[in-house]
Design an enzyme around this catalytic site. Structure first.
Site, PDB file in Angstrom:
ATOM      1  N   HIS A  87    -133.813 -29.509  43.348  1.00 20.43           N
ATOM      2  CA  HIS A  87    -135.029 -28.923  43.933  1.00 20.43           C
ATOM      3  C   HIS A  87    -135.744 -28.127  42.841  1.00 20.43           C
ATOM      4  O   HIS A  87    -135.729 -26.904  42.844  1.00 20.43           O
ATOM      5  CB  HIS A  87    -134.605 -28.016  45.104  1.00 20.43           C
ATOM      6  CG  HIS A  87    -135.718 -27.532  45.955  1.00 20.43           C
ATOM      7  ND1 HIS A  87    -135.621 -26.387  46.724  1.00 20.43           N
ATOM      8  CD2 HIS A  87    -136.950 -28.027  46.202  1.00 20.43           C
ATOM      9  CE1 HIS A  87    -136.743 -26.209  47.392  1.00 20.43           C
ATOM     10  NE2 HIS A  87    -137.564 -27.178  47.096  1.00 20.43           N
ATOM     11  N   SER A  98    -137.703 -22.740  48.695  1.00 15.92           N
ATOM     12  CA  SER A  98    -138.996 -23.068  49.286  1.00 15.92           C
ATOM     13  C   SER A  98    -139.900 -21.839  49.334  1.00 15.92           C
ATOM     14  O   SER A  98    -139.461 -20.748  49.702  1.00 15.92           O
ATOM     15  CB  SER A  98    -138.791 -23.604  50.697  1.00 15.92           C
ATOM     16  OG  SER A  98    -137.971 -24.750  50.649  1.00 15.92           O
ATOM     17  N   ARG A 141    -139.969 -26.932  58.237  1.00 18.81           N
ATOM     18  CA  ARG A 141    -138.656 -27.556  58.366  1.00 18.81           C
ATOM     19  C   ARG A 141    -137.801 -26.764  59.357  1.00 18.81           C
ATOM     20  O   ARG A 141    -137.913 -25.552  59.462  1.00 18.81           O
ATOM     21  CB  ARG A 141    -137.943 -27.592  57.011  1.00 18.81           C
ATOM     22  CG  ARG A 141    -138.447 -28.667  56.061  1.00 18.81           C
ATOM     23  CD  ARG A 141    -137.682 -28.695  54.742  1.00 18.81           C
ATOM     24  NE  ARG A 141    -137.793 -27.443  54.027  1.00 18.81           N
ATOM     25  CZ  ARG A 141    -136.874 -26.493  54.018  1.00 18.81           C
ATOM     26  NH1 ARG A 141    -135.725 -26.651  54.642  1.00 18.81           N
ATOM     27  NH2 ARG A 141    -137.069 -25.371  53.349  1.00 18.81           N
ATOM     28  N   LYS A 187    -137.480 -34.382  50.956  1.00 23.19           N
ATOM     29  CA  LYS A 187    -136.213 -33.648  50.998  1.00 23.19           C
ATOM     30  C   LYS A 187    -135.072 -34.539  51.477  1.00 23.19           C
ATOM     31  O   LYS A 187    -133.938 -34.410  51.001  1.00 23.19           O
ATOM     32  CB  LYS A 187    -136.348 -32.418  51.898  1.00 23.19           C
ATOM     33  CG  LYS A 187    -137.536 -31.525  51.576  1.00 23.19           C
ATOM     34  CD  LYS A 187    -137.420 -30.855  50.224  1.00 23.19           C
ATOM     35  CE  LYS A 187    -138.705 -30.086  49.941  1.00 23.19           C
ATOM     36  NZ  LYS A 187    -138.637 -29.042  48.969  1.00 23.19           N
ATOM     37  N   ARG A 224    -150.327 -26.149  54.352  1.00 24.87           N
ATOM     38  CA  ARG A 224    -150.091 -26.899  53.113  1.00 24.87           C
ATOM     39  C   ARG A 224    -151.258 -27.800  52.753  1.00 24.87           C
ATOM     40  O   ARG A 224    -152.060 -28.176  53.607  1.00 24.87           O
ATOM     41  CB  ARG A 224    -148.853 -27.794  53.307  1.00 24.87           C
ATOM     42  CG  ARG A 224    -147.574 -27.024  53.621  1.00 24.87           C
ATOM     43  CD  ARG A 224    -146.577 -27.130  52.531  1.00 24.87           C
ATOM     44  NE  ARG A 224    -145.492 -26.168  52.681  1.00 24.87           N
ATOM     45  CZ  ARG A 224    -144.582 -25.945  51.745  1.00 24.87           C
ATOM     46  NH1 ARG A 224    -144.611 -26.609  50.608  1.00 24.87           N
ATOM     47  NH2 ARG A 224    -143.637 -25.059  51.917  1.00 24.87           N
ATOM     48  N   ASP A 236    -141.668 -30.019  42.483  1.00 21.29           N
ATOM     49  CA  ASP A 236    -140.732 -29.773  43.597  1.00 21.29           C
ATOM     50  C   ASP A 236    -139.354 -30.397  43.392  1.00 21.29           C
ATOM     51  O   ASP A 236    -138.366 -29.817  43.796  1.00 21.29           O
ATOM     52  CB  ASP A 236    -141.341 -30.288  44.910  1.00 21.29           C
ATOM     53  CG  ASP A 236    -140.636 -29.740  46.144  1.00 21.29           C
ATOM     54  OD1 ASP A 236    -140.409 -28.520  46.197  1.00 21.29           O
ATOM     55  OD2 ASP A 236    -140.299 -30.528  47.049  1.00 21.29           O
TER      56      ASP A 236
HETATM   57  P1  GTP Z   1    -142.293 -25.111  48.302  1.00 18.99           P
HETATM   58  O1  GTP Z   1    -143.414 -26.058  48.089  1.00 18.99           O
HETATM   59  O2  GTP Z   1    -142.108 -24.652  49.696  1.00 18.99           O
HETATM   60  O3  GTP Z   1    -140.991 -25.617  47.746  1.00 18.99           O
HETATM   61  O4  GTP Z   1    -142.705 -23.735  47.540  1.00 18.99           O
HETATM   62  P2  GTP Z   1    -142.889 -23.444  45.980  1.00 18.99           P
HETATM   63  O5  GTP Z   1    -141.577 -23.042  45.405  1.00 18.99           O
HETATM   64  O6  GTP Z   1    -143.615 -24.549  45.334  1.00 18.99           O
HETATM   65  O7  GTP Z   1    -143.790 -22.122  46.006  1.00 18.99           O
HETATM   66  P3  GTP Z   1    -145.339 -21.950  45.665  1.00 18.99           P
HETATM   67  O8  GTP Z   1    -145.614 -22.094  44.216  1.00 18.99           O
HETATM   68  O9  GTP Z   1    -146.135 -22.773  46.587  1.00 18.99           O
HETATM   69  O10 GTP Z   1    -145.518 -20.417  46.041  1.00 18.99           O
HETATM   70  C1  GTP Z   1    -145.206 -19.926  47.339  1.00 18.99           C
HETATM   71  C2  GTP Z   1    -145.951 -18.642  47.590  1.00 18.99           C
HETATM   72  O11 GTP Z   1    -145.591 -17.676  46.619  1.00 18.99           O
HETATM   73  C3  GTP Z   1    -147.459 -18.798  47.520  1.00 18.99           C
HETATM   74  O12 GTP Z   1    -148.048 -17.975  48.500  1.00 18.99           O
HETATM   75  C4  GTP Z   1    -147.796 -18.297  46.144  1.00 18.99           C
HETATM   76  O13 GTP Z   1    -149.115 -17.766  46.053  1.00 18.99           O
HETATM   77  C5  GTP Z   1    -146.734 -17.216  45.921  1.00 18.99           C
HETATM   78  N1  GTP Z   1    -146.386 -17.095  44.488  1.00 18.99           N
HETATM   79  C6  GTP Z   1    -146.155 -18.096  43.611  1.00 18.99           C
HETATM   80  N2  GTP Z   1    -145.914 -17.616  42.372  1.00 18.99           N
HETATM   81  C7  GTP Z   1    -145.980 -16.271  42.477  1.00 18.99           C
HETATM   82  C8  GTP Z   1    -145.814 -15.198  41.538  1.00 18.99           C
HETATM   83  O14 GTP Z   1    -145.571 -15.399  40.343  1.00 18.99           O
HETATM   84  N3  GTP Z   1    -145.946 -13.941  42.031  1.00 18.99           N
HETATM   85  C9  GTP Z   1    -146.227 -13.686  43.344  1.00 18.99           C
HETATM   86  N4  GTP Z   1    -146.341 -12.420  43.737  1.00 18.99           N
HETATM   87  N5  GTP Z   1    -146.397 -14.665  44.255  1.00 18.99           N
HETATM   88  C10 GTP Z   1    -146.265 -15.934  43.823  1.00 18.99           C
HETATM   89  C1  SPV Z   2    -140.012 -26.964  51.154  1.00 17.29           C
HETATM   90  O1  SPV Z   2    -139.803 -26.404  52.227  1.00 17.29           O
HETATM   91  O2  SPV Z   2    -139.267 -26.801  50.167  1.00 17.29           O
HETATM   92  C2  SPV Z   2    -141.199 -27.821  50.992  1.00 17.29           C
HETATM   93  C3  SPV Z   2    -141.943 -28.129  52.189  1.00 17.29           C
HETATM   94  O3  SPV Z   2    -141.516 -28.294  49.919  1.00 17.29           O
HETATM   95  S1  SPV Z   2    -141.241 -29.415  53.039  1.00 17.29           S
HETATM   96  O4  SPV Z   2    -141.760 -30.684  52.504  1.00 17.29           O
HETATM   97  O5  SPV Z   2    -141.651 -29.250  54.443  1.00 17.29           O
HETATM   98  O6  SPV Z   2    -139.812 -29.405  52.909  1.00 17.29           O
HETATM   99 MN    MN Z   3    -144.207 -26.387  46.211  1.00 20.11          MN
END
Ligand code: GTP
Ligand code: SPV
Ligand code: MN
Length: 588
Positions: free
Chosen positions: A225, A247, A67, A205, A366, A274
């Site tokens: 979110h 994010s 984004r 979003k 992703r 999400d």
């Molecule tokens: P968006 O889809 O962008 O909104 O992100 P999200 O909030 O869903 O985050 P996601 O669960 O995909 O995690 C993002 C990154 O953080 C990844 O590389 C995960 O492996 C890492 N991560 C998630 N949970 C944890 C945790 O509990 N500890 C650590 N150290 N890393 C984490």
């Molecule tokens: C975020 O950035 O919070 C996402 C990825 O989930 S996007 O759909 O590109 O916004």
């Molecule tokens: Mn996510």
């Protein structure tokens, strides 16, 4: 179908001048045709059919991998209605600066008309969108992420005037001619110059957060979110918990958590990972639906140990964007299980070895996968009324200051925690990574109106709810002196969820907590840091409230809150004052 959709599509075609117009029905046959088209022109690469049946790789333009918040605008009539945290452009300026970029932009291309639902077909909270796009990749992703095609056309046919038009064109993919524009007053979206994620999949979003947040303000609900999970206890009851993390701060992973205590009866079920649309129910509780049908999840860091449920989900019928591939067309990213392969093709299509010194997969690479492939999908994920929330978590990446978890004193204090939360920036948006910024309710880039009004709306919703959820702050990302994460995270976050459940079940006066100036913090014993092999010193750091750190924090919060002028609700100002008073040494 409602004739106004046809009128709008005609009007848009007169400007964008596509060679063909295709109305999408969402059938398998249509999807197969699109996939074949994209495989033949190189937009998609078919992955190893034994290991990853019906899975594809897409490599986006290297200038278009996340984004772009600086190119994202709220186009309200008045600048104050966008507020100090949004980029604002007047609708007139948008007409002059952005609309011309759509002139002939689809020449030589096919325009796809993508009708979709945000929410299950039988939910009263479901909303309709129509995205027009010249990207077949966007169509294929929208088909996974939303209920797309006939089901939405049917709903439009009943004469529903309440649909949100979203115009999307890849343009020339140059960031110099890229805009993601939202018109909250006319509930319209324009996006040009990007084919990536939240810039281009307009249901996500753009609609479900930026436009929906303004609908929620006007109609008395919240578009957030947030992940939504069901926590099953050994007693067999399920506690629903939502979590707003910025994010790439752990929503998908927490929502799909694999419990280390499954044999004791502790288990997590995913409702959403999400976005949550939240309404006040007749029973005075807040009820949440997940408006999406798929997951657009961060690939790096996902493996059999951290998130086995995601690994299972993405093993078929999934689209991977900007990951690396092996010689036999399997996918790979940093943090994948096993040894690092000696040879790969990186996310840009170049040969890669461990000596290359670059990331093989883009940090914001992703997967797009249908929710129905999640092995721990809640049986209630499509309940028309949603699920009743007992707790809301606000979380972020904070190397210092913020403890693993603490509970707010009440709803107003909880809203204050959300309003003043901060997190280190990630690769999910272009720009510097690791910079601490205030990101209220994880909505900084997603709130479609003045953030001060948004806080007032949160306070108002809480007043209308007789039993609002308890609000907690969490931080999985505190580091030690060597910069290593102290907390193991992932499955072990179950320990925090258990404490959260104890707190909301016990009601007021819950035990196993220590009252501090910032909120109620658990003891290391109740979380079980010793069982995890954490040293006493690390455990202390995880739960410590350092007065100097917090005085600095409060000062920074103050500077942020000041920006809102008279749009700052009095209750938030008072909560900030109360925090400062609690932090100040008692005068004698
Ligand atoms: P968006 O889809 O962008 O909104 O992100 P999200 O909030 O869903 O985050 P996601 O669960 O995909 O995690 C993002 C990154 O953080 C990844 O590389 C995960 O492996 C890492 N991560 C998630 N949970 C944890 C945790 O509990 N500890 C650590 N150290 N890393 C984490
Ligand atoms: C975020 O950035 O919070 C996402 C990825 O989930 S996007 O759909 O590109 O916004
Ligand atoms: Mn996510």
């Amino acid at each position: 179908m409602s004739s106004s959709v046809e009128e709008w599509v005609d009007e848009v075609s007169r400007t964008t001048r596509p060679d063909h117009v295709v109305w999408c029905d969402g059938t398998d046959a249509e999807n197969d045709r699109l996939i074949d088209l994209m495989v033949s022109d190189g937009t998609l690469l078919r992955l190893n059919d034994q290991k990853l049946p019906n899975c594809f790789l897409h490599r986006s333009n290297p200038q278009d991998v996340a984004r772009t918040e600086h190119l994202t605008f709220i186009c309200s009539e008045q600048a104050e209605d966008a507020g100090p945290t949004n980029n604002w452009m007047s609708p007139q300026d948008a007409q002059e600066r952005i609309w011309p970029l759509f002139k002939n932009s689809m020449h030589g291309r096919t325009m796809y008309v993508v009708p979709y639902l945000m929410g299950a077909a039988n939910s009263p909270y479901t909303k309709i969108g129509v995205e027009v796009t010249d990207s077949p990749y966007v169509v294929a992703n929208m088909r996974i992420m939303t209920r797309m095609g006939q089901v939405a056309l049917d709903r439009l046919k009943t004469g529903s005037a309440d649909w949100v038009p979203g115009l999307h064109s890849l343009g020339d993919l140059s960031p110099d001619r890229r805009f993601i524009a939202h018109f909250p007053e006319t509930r319209t979206i324009w996006s040009v110059g990007s084919g990536y994620g939240g810039n281009a999949l307009l249901g996500k979003k753009c609609y479900a957060l930026r436009i929906a947040s303004t609908m929620g303000r006007d109609q008395g609900w919240l578009a957030e979110h947030m992940l939504i999970l069901g926590l099953e206890s050994p007693d067999g009851d399920v506690t629903y918990i939502a979590g707003a993390f910025p994010s790439a701060c752990g929503k998908t992973n927490l929502a799909m958590l694999k419990s280390p205590f499954e044999s004791d009866g502790w288990k997590v079920w995913t409702v959403g990972e999400d976005i949550a649309w939240i309404n006040v129910g007749p029973d005075g509780r807040l009820w949440a639906i997940n408006p999406e049908a798929g997951y657009f999840g961060v690939a790096p860091g996902t493996n059999r140990k951290t998130n086995p449920n995601a690994m299972d989900a993405v093993s078929q019928n999934s689209i991977f964007t900007n990951v690396a591939i092996t010689d036999d067309r399997d996918v790979w990213w940093e943090g994948m299980d096993g040894p690092v392969p000696q040879r790969l093709i990186d996310w840009q299509g170049n040969p890669w070895t461990p000596a290359s010194g670059t990331k093989a997969a883009h940090p914001n690479s992703r997967f797009t996968t249908p929710a129905t492939q999640n092995p721990v999908l809640s049986t209630h994920w499509e309940d028309p009324q949603g699920v009743p929330l007992s707790a809301i978590l606000f979380g972020g990446r904070r190397a210092r200051t913020v403890p693993l978890v603490y509970k707010s004193f009440d709803w107003e204090h909880g809203v204050f925690l959300g309003a003043t939360m901060a997190s280190e920036t990630t690769a999910a948006a272009t720009g510097a990574v690791g910079v601490v910024r205030r990101d209220p309710m994880a909505m900084l880039p997603f709130c479609g109106y003045n953030m001060g009004d948004y806080w007032a709306h949160w306070l108002e919703v809480g007043k209308r709810a007789a039993s609002p959820p308890a609000i907690f702050q969490v931080n999985w990302f505190r580091t030690d002196d060597q910069g290593q994460y102290i907390w193991p995270g992932f499955g072990e976050n179950m320990r925090v969820l258990r404490w959260v459940r104890d707190q909301v079940r016990a009601g007021n006066g819950a035990s196993d907590g220590r009252e501090t100036p910032v909120g109620i913090v658990p003891t290391p014993e109740v979380i079980g840091t010793r069982d995890l092999g954490l040293s006493a010193a690390d455990a202390d750091t995880l739960f410590e409230i350092d007065r100097d750190d917090w005085l600095r924090e409060a000062e920074d919060q103050h500077a942020f809150l000041q920006k809102f002028g008279d749009r700052l609700p009095a209750a938030i100002r008072e909560q900030h004052q109360a925090l400062q008073d609690r932090l100040s040494p008692v005068a004698v």
